[in-house]
Design an enzyme around this catalytic site. Structure first.
Site, PDB file in Angstrom:
ATOM      1  CD1 TRP A 144      -0.906   2.358   2.328  1.00 50.23           C
ATOM      2  CD2 TRP A 144      -2.807   1.931   1.507  1.00 50.23           C
ATOM      3  NE1 TRP A 144      -1.665   3.563   2.429  1.00 50.23           N
ATOM      4  CE2 TRP A 144      -2.851   3.243   1.844  1.00 50.23           C
ATOM      5  CE3 TRP A 144      -3.765   1.289   0.678  1.00 50.23           C
ATOM      6  CZ2 TRP A 144      -3.979   3.849   1.765  1.00 50.23           C
ATOM      7  CZ3 TRP A 144      -5.097   2.014   0.628  1.00 50.23           C
ATOM      8  CH2 TRP A 144      -5.213   3.413   1.077  1.00 50.23           C
ATOM      9  CG  MET A 145       2.027   5.259  -2.288  1.00 50.40           C
ATOM     10  SD  MET A 145       2.528   5.624  -4.024  1.00 50.40           S
ATOM     11  CE  MET A 145       4.081   5.009  -3.957  1.00 50.40           C
ATOM     12  CG  ASN A 146      -1.304   6.838   2.884  1.00 48.02           C
ATOM     13  OD1 ASN A 146      -0.812   5.946   3.133  1.00 48.02           O
ATOM     14  ND2 ASN A 146      -1.606   8.008   3.361  1.00 48.02           N
ATOM     15  CG  ASP A 147      -0.762  11.578   2.614  1.00 46.70           C
ATOM     16  OD1 ASP A 147      -1.886  10.772   2.247  1.00 46.70           O
ATOM     17  OD2 ASP A 147      -0.885  11.978   3.969  1.00 46.70           O
ATOM     18  CD  GLN A 203       2.373   8.160   5.758  1.00 58.26           C
ATOM     19  OE1 GLN A 203       1.399   7.891   6.746  1.00 58.26           O
ATOM     20  NE2 GLN A 203       3.668   8.128   6.405  1.00 58.26           N
ATOM     21  CG  PHE A 236       0.455   8.892  10.787  1.00 55.71           C
ATOM     22  CD1 PHE A 236       0.804   7.815  11.069  1.00 55.71           C
ATOM     23  CD2 PHE A 236      -0.854   9.387  10.552  1.00 55.71           C
ATOM     24  CE1 PHE A 236      -0.090   6.832  11.295  1.00 55.71           C
ATOM     25  CE2 PHE A 236      -1.807   8.347  10.939  1.00 55.71           C
ATOM     26  CZ  PHE A 236      -1.656   7.167  11.191  1.00 55.71           C
ATOM     27  CB  SER A 237       2.465  12.706   6.114  1.00 51.23           C
ATOM     28  OG  SER A 237       1.539  11.563   5.466  1.00 51.23           O
ATOM     29  CD1 TRP A 296      -7.980  10.533   1.917  1.00 49.74           C
ATOM     30  CD2 TRP A 296      -7.778   8.228   2.567  1.00 49.74           C
ATOM     31  NE1 TRP A 296      -6.588   9.938   2.390  1.00 49.74           N
ATOM     32  CE2 TRP A 296      -6.455   9.050   2.984  1.00 49.74           C
ATOM     33  CE3 TRP A 296      -7.664   6.667   2.856  1.00 49.74           C
ATOM     34  CZ2 TRP A 296      -5.056   8.258   3.533  1.00 49.74           C
ATOM     35  CZ3 TRP A 296      -6.499   6.133   3.308  1.00 49.74           C
ATOM     36  CH2 TRP A 296      -5.319   6.863   3.731  1.00 49.74           C
TER      37      TRP A 296
END
Length: 494
Positions: free
Chosen positions: A35-38, A54, A97-98, A305
């Site tokens: 998984w990847m986010n910001d 992230q 977190f970011s 999201w």
């Protein structure tokens, strides 16, 4: 190195190499596995661009936030490096977190991130506590500071929440100080951006509330970035739980750009203009870097999201970053254009001029593909009798397509992916109000296997969308209700 970080690095090394290059985006960053986010720590250090993100290596869903790491010389060809951070300390055991990155005066690279821990309430329930922590390294390996966290609830202004205190973006000013902006939630539940400074990157003090939402744009403001550009000060942030305002702001998790002047006495931003950053479906949590040549370059999480169920369920990776974009300010607006480095990938130019489409759907020889850069100009054939609708369809075969359509009488451009192969009833359409003259619409459409980014009228607006259509669907067609005239220049991106 902690056991947890060592385990993550070993796992990603074993699993990531099993994913074939052709199963990933060609030139957009995706996670090595999982998984990847910001985007985090977007920076230039020791001759290369660094991008952290992230990251949950163990699953394609959000959990147990690590920091993934890639580097590049040109922002298009990325090399995967081992994971940079794992949630291996008491103060960040719920997740790293970011955050952001910068070079220290001694030449080391500093990572600043939000550390998340839990506290147990009287009723036995638990809630997150967010603090800021730092780690120092050489561009490959990082050691967390022994006096972490460096900012805690004691450093918050009155009424600010210790639960919502996150996403530090750090930079260095001409006065020699390091500064950072951090997203915060004040007592009214709305968003605000806090400003801190430090002489060394480790010892921080509160300066001001830089900007306040006052319940105008959604609620909590996440992932702030603040910089000077073309004589203005720019605040970028991603508000949660937005209400729509015409076609400028959409429902849900959105993007916000505030353009104004910095009051040097009060350290507050005096707002002059505001706008969305991206008008499409998939874009959030953008972060910028100043390139060595002075360009301000932005990258965002090309996902939403609210649409996480839109995915390839058998894929070993999930989510990707946007194309890096060059920013400028003109006439009180933020403009975005694809980085100039993309031009070096352009091959096999195909050009058509003054093609008339009259109540018909047409295709053009050699205008097809899923990794392309296409410039399109649309005009009425007869200015006295303007066409009702123009549509461009791509990632197309007999079964699938994604459509970009324009209605000049409303000056509205719409992106629609409901026929792209998705099996979930999610957000599949977004519209934006296009500024300017309906007599000429200019589009630049960048396709990369699983995405499209549409730059409108030389970058005045952008629409981003993810699509998981089978790769065999590579057709492109043009439709007009009425008579439209188009110019097309198309390149393969190789």
């Amino acid at each position: 190195m902690s056991e947890m970080l060592e385990k993550a690095r070993k796992y990603e090394d074993e699993q990531g190499k099993q994913i074939k290059a052709e199963d990933r985006p060609a030139f957009h960053v995706s996670p090595y596995v999982g998984w990847m986010n910001d985007p985090n720590g977007f920076s230039y250090y020791q001759g290369e661009y660094h991008l952290f993100y992230q990251y949950n290596p163990y699953d394609t869903h959000w959990d147990s936030m690590h920091w993934g790491h890639v580097v590049s010389k040109d922002l298009l060809h990325w090399e995967y490096l081992p994971a940079a951070l794992a949630p291996d300390e008491d103060y960040d055991k719920i997740g790293c977190f970011s955050g952001s990155a910068i070079e220290l005066d001694d030449g080391r690279q500093l990572l600043m991130y939000t550390a998340v821990d839990h506290e147990t309430l009287e009723d036995g329930s638990k809630r997150d506590i967010q603090t800021q922590a730092v780690a120092v390294g050489d561009g490959r390996d990082y050691v967390k500071y022994e006096k972490n966290p460096v900012l805690t609830e004691k450093d918050l202004p009155e009424g600010a929440s210790k639960v919502d205190f996150r996403d530090p973006k750090i930079w260095k000013e001409k006065d020699g100080y390091f500064y950072c902006v951090i997203g915060s939630r004040p007592a009214d539940g709305s968003g605000q951006i806090l400003l801190y400074r430090s002489a060394n990157g480790f010892d921080w003090e509160f300066v001001s509330i830089l900007a306040e939402n006052k319940k105008r744009f959604g609620k909590m403001w996440e992932c702030p970035d603040f910089f000077e550009l073309d004589g203005k000060h720019i605040l970028l942030t991603s508000p949660q739980d937005m209400l729509p305002e015409g076609l400028e702001y959409h429902t849900g998790n959105g993007t916000l750009c505030i353009i104004g002047e910095m009051d040097k006495d009060t350290y507050t931003l005096k707002e002059q203009f505001n706008q969305s950053v991206d008008y499409g479906i998939d874009f959030y949590a953008m972060q910028t870097v100043e390139a060595p040549d002075g360009r301000r370059i932005m990258i965002g999480w090309m996902q939403n999201w609210d649409t996480l169920a839109h995915r390839c369920n058998d894929s070993k990776w999930f989510a990707q970053m946007s194309l890096p974009r060059e920013l400028s300010v003109k006439n009180g607006r933020l403009y975005q254009t694809p980085i100039k480095e993309l031009d070096a990938l352009r091959k096999n130019r195909v050009e058509y001029n003054d093609v008339v489409i009259d109540n018909d759907t047409i295709t053009l020889d050699r205008v097809e593909g899923r990794t392309i850069d296409m410039e399109l100009v649309i005009r009425p054939e007869d200015k006295e009798n303007v066409y009702k609708k123009f549509a461009l369809r791509f990632a197309q075969n007999e079964k699938f397509h994604t459509e970009l359509s324009f209605r000049p009488y409303e000056s509205v451009l719409k992106i629609d992916r409901k026929f792209s192969g998705t099996e979930r009833a999610l957000v599949h359409q977004r519209r934006c109000q296009v500024n300017g003259d309906a007599n000429e619409l200019k589009l630049r459409v960048i396709l990369d296997r699983f995405s499209a980014e549409v730059f409108i009228n030389d970058g005045e607006q952008v629409m981003s969308v993810v699509m998981f259509t089978e790769q065999e669907a590579n057709g492109i067609s043009f439709f007009a209700d009425g008579a439209a005239k188009i110019d097309v220049v198309k390149y393969d991106l190789v």
